[in-house]
Design a protein around this motif. Sequence first.
Motif, mmCIF file in Angstrom:
data_model
loop_
_atom_site.group_PDB
_atom_site.id
_atom_site.type_symbol
_atom_site.label_atom_id
_atom_site.label_comp_id
_atom_site.label_asym_id
_atom_site.label_seq_id
_atom_site.Cartn_x
_atom_site.Cartn_y
_atom_site.Cartn_z
ATOM 1 N N UNK A 133 0.839 -1.188 0.000
ATOM 2 C CA UNK A 133 0.000 0.000 0.000
ATOM 3 C C UNK A 133 0.882 1.249 0.000
ATOM 4 N N UNK A 134 0.626 2.124 -0.994
ATOM 5 C CA UNK A 134 1.357 3.376 -1.115
ATOM 6 C C UNK A 134 2.853 3.120 -1.321
ATOM 7 N N UNK A 135 3.656 3.326 -0.306
ATOM 8 C CA UNK A 135 5.104 3.233 -0.494
ATOM 9 C C UNK A 135 5.675 2.149 0.417
ATOM 10 N N UNK A 136 6.152 1.080 -0.197
ATOM 11 C CA UNK A 136 6.768 -0.034 0.505
ATOM 12 C C UNK A 136 8.288 0.074 0.344
ATOM 13 N N UNK A 165 5.261 4.638 -9.435
ATOM 14 C CA UNK A 165 6.083 3.904 -10.391
ATOM 15 C C UNK A 165 7.560 4.221 -10.166
ATOM 16 N N UNK A 166 8.353 3.166 -10.098
ATOM 17 C CA UNK A 166 9.815 3.281 -10.059
ATOM 18 C C UNK A 166 10.378 1.946 -10.503
ATOM 19 N N UNK A 167 11.654 1.909 -10.818
ATOM 20 C CA UNK A 167 12.264 0.653 -11.243
ATOM 21 C C UNK A 167 12.208 -0.383 -10.133
ATOM 22 N N UNK A 168 12.489 0.036 -8.896
ATOM 23 C CA UNK A 168 12.469 -0.908 -7.781
ATOM 24 C C UNK A 168 11.060 -1.438 -7.545
ATOM 25 N N UNK A 193 1.000 2.558 -16.948
ATOM 26 C CA UNK A 193 1.777 2.008 -15.855
ATOM 27 C C UNK A 193 2.358 0.678 -16.329
ATOM 28 N N UNK A 194 3.654 0.418 -16.108
ATOM 29 C CA UNK A 194 4.210 -0.889 -16.498
ATOM 30 C C UNK A 194 3.455 -2.058 -15.872
#
Length: 597
Positions: free
Chosen positions: A374-377, A416-419, A460-461
């Motif tokens: 959820x949100x930012x992990x 979205x980010x690579x990680x 979104x990927x």
Amino acid sequence: MGVHAKPATVLQAYVRDTVSLDGEWKAIVDPYENGYYDYRYQPFDQRPEPPPGAFFTDSKMQNPWDLIEYDFDKAMSLQVPGDWNTQDTRLYYYEGSVWYRKTFDAPARGAADRVFVHFGAVNYRADVYLNGQKLGVHEGGFTPFHFEVTDGLRPTGNSLVLKVDNKRRADAVPTLNTDWWNYGGITRSVSLLVVPATFVRDYRLGLVSLDEWEVVASVQLDGARGGEPVTLVLPELGIHETAEADAQGLAAFRFRVPDAGLWSPESPRLYRVEISSGNDSLVDRIGLRTIATRGKQLLLNGEPVFLRGISIHEEYSAEGGGRVRDAAQARQLLLWAKELGCNFVRLAHYPHNEHIVRLADEMGLMVWSEIPVYWTIDWGNEDTYRNAEDQLTAMIQRDRSRAAVIVWSLANETPVSEARNRFLTRLAAAARELDDSRLLSAAMEKHYRSDDPEVAVVEDPLAELVDLVSFNQYIGWYDGRPEKIDRVRWEIAYDKPVFVSEFGADARQGLQGGIEEIWTEEYQEDLYRRTLPMLDRIDGFVGTSPWILADFRSPRRVLPGVQDDYNRKGLLSEKGVPKKAFFVLRDYYRGKAAEER
């Protein structure tokens, strides 16, 4: 649906005869964790002989000079299942450690029988001890777990102790920041299971082909050596199949059911299934149905379906509030959804109790189930990933034979980010391996085209990995004024069905005013009246689950006289009183249902 999935880690305890350990437990609040660490902050349970001052030893004074600074017998009581926040006003905002203790006598059993202690859920970390010996640790506040206690039981006077810790952590799942209450405690039932030495740990069964009416099933034995006969019977369909377990205890089945009635919201047909091997057997009820996509269509049993949904938190405030404690409270939430005209519920933002999923089977409500990514992990932390995958595994293995469940969701509103993309790609692969018979999705986000701020884009990927392109949007609340809703156009460049997993606005039930006044029922009502036609204009739109069925507690929502610790986006108040927007959505869903007939 493959039968060679990962080994089962759950026990299908819901359909077994059990010895309940629910009810009164003694409890000690321990914010400094003095019962776990010595004054040098070294854990007592890592010593060869823990001192009597360690709470998990449940020690008593033997001599007048014994220095023991706790006493479970004289401590406060808490009810299990239940959260501590709503049971004692002193613990309303408390986040930390609470020790729970339950004493019990060993259940009756045969000489070769095995005994397990099973927990429906404990939030968040549970250190579990039996008679002073550590059984293990479980992390994750919404998934079941168990320990075998066969050799550790005494005939009488057993002491089961848990250190329950709901402190939020940056590396946890969910992480530090959420928009729901961090209810602490043993929030779901605790029970003892007595089973034979070799027993049916888990099973799965599902219809995989409408053309061939083919069912694939598997049964997982625990304690098997291979070669054990396993029998699977669906008496109403005349099915009686036998297979041998392999060296891992897995028995595979494949058969046809040409005369079966299919499960659907209009006709939630459930069949009795009987599974047996050796001295063990279990009985359950299952539905047969298929769920698939074809281009931008969503197909239930091969026919297009529109998801008339609503989002639900596992909270029931009509009787004192807190986590849903029993099947009656779970049923009431689903009855409210049915009154709204729903055929679908999104169980946000974590796996809900097993009551509600099984009731959805009975009541004809399709289900979206998700884990609290959820949100930012902490996307780059391997332990965080393992935690998320463990929760995903437990959720899927517990409920993958429930016809009601049609969507496994991986995440909600993750930037979205690579990680992040790597993290969720791994989770998606794990979900497919565990169960490839359901749809995969996640609640994504939108943005606007740089050259036209009235064109909303979903890109979104993650959308490439899932079956259902789902996203949350709050135009008219967090994003502009309500009149913006009328102008927005959508650009979603995927040949997949589109589902709007959240929209809404806050309103305090009973607060009246003009449509321009936020917090009023009229503002929320107007937003719904504008939003629903906008969603209908989205190409491939197959349903929605507005946010949310009922008001729920959140420490982020502090406005006095309006929020008072509640997110007010519910179509019902926390007491179950409808707001005006409830009837707007109900009428819309009635129209959608009429179109399908």
